[in-house]
Design an enzyme around this catalytic site. Structure first.
Site, PDB file in Angstrom:
ATOM      1  N   GLY A   1       0.587  -0.944  -0.195  1.00 41.48           N
ATOM      2  CA  GLY A   1      -0.263   0.162  -0.124  1.00 41.48           C
ATOM      3  C   GLY A   1       1.032   1.411  -0.227  1.00 41.48           C
ATOM      4  O   GLY A   1      -0.030   2.315   0.312  1.00 41.48           O
TER       5      GLY A   1
ATOM      6  N   TYR B   1     -10.035   5.928 -12.007  1.00 40.30           N
ATOM      7  CA  TYR B   1      -9.673   5.986 -10.464  1.00 40.30           C
ATOM      8  C   TYR B   1     -10.066   7.627 -10.166  1.00 40.30           C
ATOM      9  O   TYR B   1      -9.762   8.765  -9.212  1.00 40.30           O
ATOM     10  CB  TYR B   1      -8.681   5.787  -9.871  1.00 40.30           C
ATOM     11  CG  TYR B   1      -8.685   4.153  -9.940  1.00 40.30           C
ATOM     12  CD1 TYR B   1      -9.550   3.815  -9.068  1.00 40.30           C
ATOM     13  CD2 TYR B   1      -7.340   3.095 -10.202  1.00 40.30           C
ATOM     14  CE1 TYR B   1      -9.454   2.031  -8.571  1.00 40.30           C
ATOM     15  CE2 TYR B   1      -6.892   2.194 -10.054  1.00 40.30           C
ATOM     16  CZ  TYR B   1      -8.391   1.270  -9.762  1.00 40.30           C
ATOM     17  OH  TYR B   1      -8.401   0.414  -9.548  1.00 40.30           O
TER      18      TYR B   1
ATOM     19  N   CYS C   1     -14.116   5.207 -27.583  1.00 42.57           N
ATOM     20  CA  CYS C   1     -14.942   5.961 -27.879  1.00 42.57           C
ATOM     21  C   CYS C   1     -16.915   6.127 -26.408  1.00 42.57           C
ATOM     22  O   CYS C   1     -17.626   5.196 -25.954  1.00 42.57           O
ATOM     23  CB  CYS C   1     -16.672   5.466 -28.546  1.00 42.57           C
ATOM     24  SG  CYS C   1     -16.235   6.001 -30.650  1.00 42.57           S
TER      25      CYS C   1
ATOM     26  N   TYR D   1      -0.554  -1.012 -12.224  1.00 42.75           N
ATOM     27  CA  TYR D   1      -1.888  -1.593 -12.601  1.00 42.75           C
ATOM     28  C   TYR D   1      -1.886  -0.388 -14.603  1.00 42.75           C
ATOM     29  O   TYR D   1      -2.384   0.048 -14.793  1.00 42.75           O
ATOM     30  CB  TYR D   1      -2.869  -0.715 -11.504  1.00 42.75           C
ATOM     31  CG  TYR D   1      -2.675  -0.890 -10.331  1.00 42.75           C
ATOM     32  CD1 TYR D   1      -2.820  -2.209 -10.237  1.00 42.75           C
ATOM     33  CD2 TYR D   1      -1.612  -0.669  -9.749  1.00 42.75           C
ATOM     34  CE1 TYR D   1      -2.557  -3.589  -8.806  1.00 42.75           C
ATOM     35  CE2 TYR D   1      -1.085  -1.318  -8.236  1.00 42.75           C
ATOM     36  CZ  TYR D   1      -2.297  -3.019  -7.879  1.00 42.75           C
ATOM     37  OH  TYR D   1      -1.500  -3.327  -6.030  1.00 42.75           O
TER      38      TYR D   1
ATOM     39  N   GLU E   1       3.746  -6.681   0.857  1.00 40.39           N
ATOM     40  CA  GLU E   1       4.027  -7.307  -0.225  1.00 40.39           C
ATOM     41  C   GLU E   1       3.919  -6.105  -0.751  1.00 40.39           C
ATOM     42  O   GLU E   1       2.412  -5.425  -1.228  1.00 40.39           O
ATOM     43  CB  GLU E   1       2.490  -7.481   0.267  1.00 40.39           C
ATOM     44  CG  GLU E   1       2.651  -9.079   0.834  1.00 40.39           C
ATOM     45  CD  GLU E   1       1.672  -9.396   1.156  1.00 40.39           C
ATOM     46  OE1 GLU E   1       0.461  -8.964   0.753  1.00 40.39           O
ATOM     47  OE2 GLU E   1       0.794 -10.547   1.438  1.00 40.39           O
TER      48      GLU E   1
END
Length: 442
Positions: A264, A341, A369, A398, A298
């Site tokens: 994170g 996001y 589109c 990502y 992680e």
């Protein structure tokens, strides 16, 4: 030029120069334009075409080592399991393995890919809220090092499958500490209302139950509260709650050997202040230094996010009375984060001459589109002509892994920069490959 005197929507955005100052692996050459580790990105765009992902192996190595050094400096027994979901490119996984990292996977496909990359099964942690029976059989048959259990129901599945296979499942309970990570709502995972993890108040009883199961070996606890976290306070709150749980479990005579702290840690997309690995390591040490546990992290985004750019070319510049639209050949199917996001990514010209020109507000869009196919609004950019190449920054996490072929757009090519040289690590998908495997009904 229309809008030249209009105020920028985001006047506090970092300039092109500010963005590069924080990313020393990117710099301009007067002749060759923007370089990544000394390699001209314009040359890659000419030969590979656009859109193309470009990754710096040197930056990736450096970040792996910086994180490992920060953890080592704490004196704790610590390990790193790279979150494969952030970027599962084969070249990335191979480098991670060579740097001694394990893998954190969330699907059977990621597990197979990590094993194919040569990562030892014992160094793999299997996370994820919805592991199927087939995936759990694969994990147990492969003898992964740890399965992070998300629920009582999943624990029952694991126990039954382990008994069926005649193996012992090494598990950690993923605890939801009900801590707000203060990040985007869509990537926050540690609040009571989120789908992830075991409720904090249920963890001791479930761990006690797990210890009675004949084919299950509980080894510790895990937590993960979200992604792109830009402050240490949420980590501190979560880890404090987990340290209390460890003490409670040991009071009952239960063994707790592992504390998986999740990932994170955020990166400075917009040059915003973010915690360092040393800061996170200090918080981990503060919470667990006297508990004699092996700690693990992680990380995904922090390791790979800044390592890559997405090269794109200008298709055309469309001027309306209200807005200057810069239309790129990259789109939301390539880099979904802005559409999904409202994420901010730096966008810089590859040409040094373009970068030196005065800037004006522009909206940067792709050709898909959808109105959501927008990379930036009110962004300060110089005039860019047709075929000008831009680099979208911090696209390593990502990015390519979330790509799709929406609007029948083939997947982009991928390039790897290392030691002053570059090569393709994935060819551009062909149009024909889009329907390969489809069959007409009989």
């Amino acid at each position: 030029m229309a809008n030249a005197s209009a105020a920028l929507d985001h006047a506090d955005d970092p300039s092109i120069q500010d963005l590069l100052a924080l990313r020393p692996w990117l710099k301009y050459d007067v002749v060759d334009g923007l370089l990544m580790d000394g390699v001209p990105l314009a040359a890659i765009a000419r030969q590979a075409g656009t859109p193309t992902w470009v990754t710096s192996a040197a930056v990736l190595r450096g970040r792996c080592r910086a994180l490992a050094d920060a953890l080592a400096a704490t004196g704790l027994d610590a390990g790193i399991h790279y979150a494969v979901k952030a970027n599962d490119g084969r070249a990335v996984l191979d480098l991670m393995r060579r740097e001694g990292l394990g893998a954190d996977v969330v699907s059977g496909g990621e597990l197979r890919k990590a094993l194919a990359a040569g990562m030892p099964a014992a160094d793999v942690v299997y996370s994820g809220v919805g592991k199927s029976a087939a995936e759990l059989r694969l994990a147990l048959a492969s003898e992964v090092g740890q399965i992070n259990v998300e629920s009582a129901e999943e624990l029952a599945m694991i126990a039954a499958i382990a008994s069926e296979l005649g193996v012992t499942a090494r598990i950690a309970l993923r605890v939801n500490p009900d801590v707000d990570a203060e990040t985007n709502d869509k990537i926050s995972t540690g609040r009571a209302r989120d789908k992830f993890g075991i409720a904090y108040q249920d963890a001791v009883a479930l761990y006690r139950h797990a210890a009675t199961l004949p084919h299950v070996q509980p080894v510790g606890l895990a937590t993960h509260i979200g992604s792109q976290i830009t402050g240490l306070a949420p980590f501190r709150a979560a880890f404090d709650r987990l340290s209390t749980l460890i003490v409670a479990l040991r009071t009952e005579g239960l063994r707790v050997a592992v504390m998986d702290c999740g990932g994170g840690l955020g990166i400075p997309y917009r040059n915003e202040p973010v915690p360092t690995p040393a800061g996170l390591a200090a918080v981990i040490k503060g919470a667990f230094h006297n508990l004699d546990v092996r700690v693990a992290v992680e990380p995904g985004r922090w390791l790979v996010g800044p390592t890559s750019v997405l090269l794109a070319s200008v298709i055309l510049v469309k001027q309306t009375p209200a807005t200057r639209f810069i239309v790129l050949d990259a789109a939301m199917n390539d880099l979904a984060r802005p559409a999904m996001y409202d994420a901010w990514h730096g966008i810089v010209p590859v040409s040094a001459a373009d970068a030196a020109r005065p800037v004006f507000p522009a909206t940067v869009v792709g050709p898909v589109c959808e109105s959501s196919d927008t990379f930036a609004r009110g962004r300060a950019l110089p005039p860019l002509g047709q075929d000008a190449v831009v680099a979208i920054l911090d696209a390593g996490a990502y990015g390519r892994v979330m790509s799709s072929t929406y609007n029948a757009r083939p997947l982009a090519a991928e390039a790897w920069v290392d030691g002053g040289h570059w090569c393709l690590t994935r060819e551009r998908q062909t149009i024909e490959a889009l329907w390969d495997g489809e069959r007409l009904p009989t």
